[in-house]
Design an enzyme around this catalytic site. Structure first.
Site, PDB file in Angstrom:
ATOM      1  N   GLY C 149       2.654   8.389   0.286  1.00 22.59           N
ATOM      2  CA  GLY C 149       1.474   7.541   0.278  1.00 22.59           C
ATOM      3  C   GLY C 149       1.481   6.589   1.464  1.00 22.59           C
ATOM      4  N   CYS C 150       0.354   5.933   1.674  1.00 23.38           N
ATOM      5  CA  CYS C 150       0.226   5.078   2.848  1.00 23.38           C
ATOM      6  C   CYS C 150       1.100   3.835   2.726  1.00 23.38           C
ATOM      7  CB  CYS C 150      -1.244   4.724   3.079  1.00 23.38           C
ATOM      8  SG  CYS C 150      -2.118   4.115   1.626  1.00 23.38           S
TER       9      CYS C 150
END
Lengths: 344, 344, 344, 344
Positions: C149-150
């Site tokens: 994920g970011c």
């Protein structure tokens, strides 16, 4: 103190009415309706209002309760005021409609642009177009006000002095308008997302926008006959504000345009004709019920350029609605509308 | 590989040249000059370039070193290229000037608008106006290119098909243009602060802007005679992008405008005529060397509206400069310019 | 050339994959699926891609067609990759999943946070967490990648050197993260409107966010044991970018932190340890597959502050996915990922 | 009506004082000074004020004229109030200083952080730190107020209830703060340009910021002893607003934190403790003199997270200054400060 109601209060013009009315010395908000949010405290949806209206909750629209108000604002999609206005007027409640329902005098034109029959053509005769700079006296006597749209307010105020004086060719009017995104309302639509609309500029509705017939009607009144208008709105990456850039072709003897504008609006509390050479910024009216205007004549040629800015939610909607209320109830015109714009 | 130099590399067109040239297969940056930042690593001023050009530092402008380049870009305020171009050309280095120094063929008009005498009138004859969509073949043969300004690029590409075909009245052209703030450069000026320029819209230079004579010259070439143009630029709260909204009065038999535009730009790699009914967004060209255009004829009337968008730093400056370079050196036109725009 | 497919291509990570792959020398996009937009040309939804992929249309997700690809990216909401990955792997197509479906090794923890049973627990053993700075060799051998994920990418890259070296107290980690609005996806939600999210800052999920277990898992691996992490994400008024500000309590003998970070990432093409005293800006990585990091020790005390920035759509999603692809297929790691960030 | 003067009125806190005072029932602005703009009408610099203060012009700072005021605000860079305050006090004019000149009680610490000797150490004893939530009664009696800085206001209001109650470890305080760009003032600096600061996020001063000693002094007062504070400010792409995210380590028996905050601020007109689970947005206080606070305890662990938002120009500067004035002159605390925040 008078009591007012707001129908359809969850949108941006609804919250803006509440923000402005919080400083109004003669108005109390009795009811605010919303089918989707009935029961919710207003300050839960709009935390900027925490500490104001703490007891106020959205309620189902109930004509009986609304009829206990002296006036009701409609901050609704088109069609809603059609359905309710008649009953309220009958019960003695005045109606100030911020939607498009009563702006266009010809029910057929309305039906063409909105794709449905007009729902209350019997009221059109008494509906007054709430642009105080044109219809002040009629507004004072009226029970039913159609508050002008945001683009129409800026475009009309910019063109009026020229058209009334017969100085420009009414067949060759161009209105290039730039609006902040609140003009599109609070609906959850992909093109209105920050990720889509910021850092970008685009025109829309270049082939025809619903504000066109409203603007044309007002300009025709001023010109004393049909006008030819090209109107191109643009979506601008900012929250509030409209910048109208208006182009007209001057006829032979134009005279002093600056003086013309200054005289036309000399006594208007909410129109500010700026000094020669000015370029008004939309931020100079942010949150304020003002239209600032500058008039240019590039290279002293036969094209006149008018720059007009408003806050679309205030002079273009909720502020102008309150101005109408003030006129209808004999309050000071600036009651609730006196605070300066917020800048920066 | 050819060697290029950049004079005046600290501004936005300078860093944009570096960004684009980093992906160019045939170009190596030999020198980048800046009096104020001499000695500083390029990547210290522009951290987006860390990992590229790590050895490159700003240097004092030294004609001898620049003359070792095959071509030199000027990304400077006006006047600088006047002073240096002649010497470089004599030494065999080609010059691609992004400033206004060689855009206007008439030295007197230049002097009027820039408030100083033209510094190199003897070079005007051989300077080619670097709009490839008009002057492609001359560019291929040229040693000295005047890269068009950002507004002039968008306005000319939008009006050209109509003027060349003689379809609109050349006396009644209106160009309402909206630009992001990088158009004002990297200078530290109060009106360009985020706190001043964001969340607002304003016109500027409504009475006359330096790009006006350049646009008029280009449009006159297309029209085969003088044109009457009203040009109003606006400052828009975004970093990059120009949106030109162009208005013209059609003469009697306009024909199929969409087809006209599509044919005019059929073979152009950097002009995209969008489908009927489109409204191009500036973000659709962010970072890319493209002009996207849509043509509208509201209500099928006699006003034509052209919408043209570019990235002012790319097709409006550094990208177009590289396109010129590609033409001058016989590279593929799209070398270094093929990456899609970045969106969102 | 290999063929790739993209499942769920209408979101921001989908269009970003297309943008980046347009410059990839060894990849051809064979199919892009979307149930809602099947039939639509990609460039109609994303006009920045006009001129690229002009033949490509969204199609219904068809496993048979996808299985003709060498690799398939999932740019989908959680749950979709669970349903399709197994079949694709069986048919010999490698899977690179940008969703959360395979990021968490423990199916029970996944089920707790996502409120539904894990749909493909049998694949968890072979799913590799696609953070190349940690798992490069495993990625090369893998058929199934869970792209981080970011937030997890930025937080892990910032804390890793300190935790691996045992220099900070693993029980007292704080990650204060600021993200642009594309982190919330392309869904039409009121809080993501420009009118709501711009000109404002707010935290969200302060009591618990779905990225928390993923981050904790990665940090625990680095620390060699459970960690205590407080993670507060914030919505920032910008399109792209994550700024992670990380706080740790140093143990007695910390040594030279700058050197520690530089050595840890010396050979990493996509991590840039900035010079002592730097404050990385998110715009310095806009559009680029990079994490820039600076490490501070205020007043030489026992708190270390790490600043890490990424573009959430690139190093935080699509760029990192392509980095994984490059590793899996033996391409150069920087293929398709070499262009500098765009700035300004 | 009392008469007030403003020294250094061209900056953002100056115009904000004028905006707010325009609605104050008991205050008249007698003079506003600026060396650089002397002679200019206030409304020429700040067109939002056209129609208000139309006679008011910037004047050279003249102590005699200022001494005719009942109170004088200093909206100046540091050092100016040092030079003038003494004379004004002697002549019977009260001083409300928005600069840092009298915020720090120890002249030596002031000199260390501001790099010059303290210019009026003899006044330090009577200067009152103008945080009404702590020093209300002293403010009422005071002649000389040091209005708190913007970051210090948000950070102190967020930490105070916890420190006063002895609930958190005073050695491990972390304040991660995000500010809009007006915090940097109206100076023309490249990093504050829209083209540089928008669409980006960055920390600054991570190794030490001038607000640090001020915050530490206030927190130490509350804690009854020295505190250890890590303070990292961030530049956020918005005009106004501060979001402070505060982290503390709870001691054993924390009790009901929500109740603690609600009780601490129960009678405060300008502090709003939001309901459990809230995430205050900076826009909810835009233009208003308010601090909204929410308190979280993620996963019921031993870390407490406080979210506090203010408008840096109002509760963080000019609004708080007027609050102090109201207290000093016995007006209602909310005079001139009652309007709701503007949203959207």
């Amino acid at each position: 103190m008078i009591k007012v109601g707001i129908v359809g209060g969850t949108g941006y013009t609804g919250v803006e009415l509440l923000r402005l009315l919080a400083s109004h010395p003669h108005v109390e908000v009795e009811a605010i309706t919303s089918r989707s949010e009935a029961g919710l405290a207003v300050s839960e949806l709009y935390p900027n209002l925490r500490g104001h209206y703490d007891e106020l909750r959205f309620s189902e629209p109930d004509p009986a309760r609304l009829a206990r108000c002296d006036a009701v604002f409609f901050a609704t999609p088109h069609g809603v005021a059609h359905a309710l206005a008649g009953e309220l007027l009958e019960r003695g409640t005045r109606v100030i409609d911020l939607s498009a329902d009563f702006r266009i005098r010809d029910a057929g034109i309305w039906a063409d642009w909105y794709g449905q029959p007009h729902g209350a053509p019997e009221l059109l005769d008494e509906a007054i177009y709430g642009l105080p700079e044109v219809h002040r006296e009629k507004i004072r006597q009226s029970r039913l006000i159609a508050v002008p749209g945001c683009y129409p307010t800026a475009v009309q105020l910019g063109f009026l002095p020229l058209l009334e004086a017969g100085l420009i060719d009414p067949d060759r009017l161009i209105a290039d308008c730039k609006s902040g995104v609140t003009g599109a309302g609070r609906g959850a639509k992909v093109p209105s997302l920050l990720a889509e609309a910021s850092e970008s500029m685009k025109a829309y509705g270049a082939s025809g926008h619903r504000h066109l017939p409203e603007i044309r009607q007002g300009l025709a009144d001023a010109a004393g006959g049909e006008v030819g208008l090209t109107f191109v709105p643009h979506l601008t990456p900012m929250i509030r504000g409209i910048h109208a850039t208006l182009y007209g072709q001057l006829k032979a003897d134009a005279g002093d345009l600056q003086q013309l504008f200054e005289e036309r609006y000399r006594d208007e509390p909410f129109v500010d004709v700026m000094p020669v050479g000015s370029h008004p910024e939309t931020r100079s009216v942010k949150g304020a019920n003002l239209c600032r205007i500058a008039v240019h004549r590039p290279a002293n040629g036969d094209t006149v350029v008018v720059l007009a800015v408003i806050d679309n939610l205030v002079k273009g909607a909720s502020g102008q609605a309150i101005h109408n209320l003030n006129l209808m109830f004999g309050f000071n015109e600036t009651d609730g509308l006196a605070a300066p714009a917020i800048m920066p």
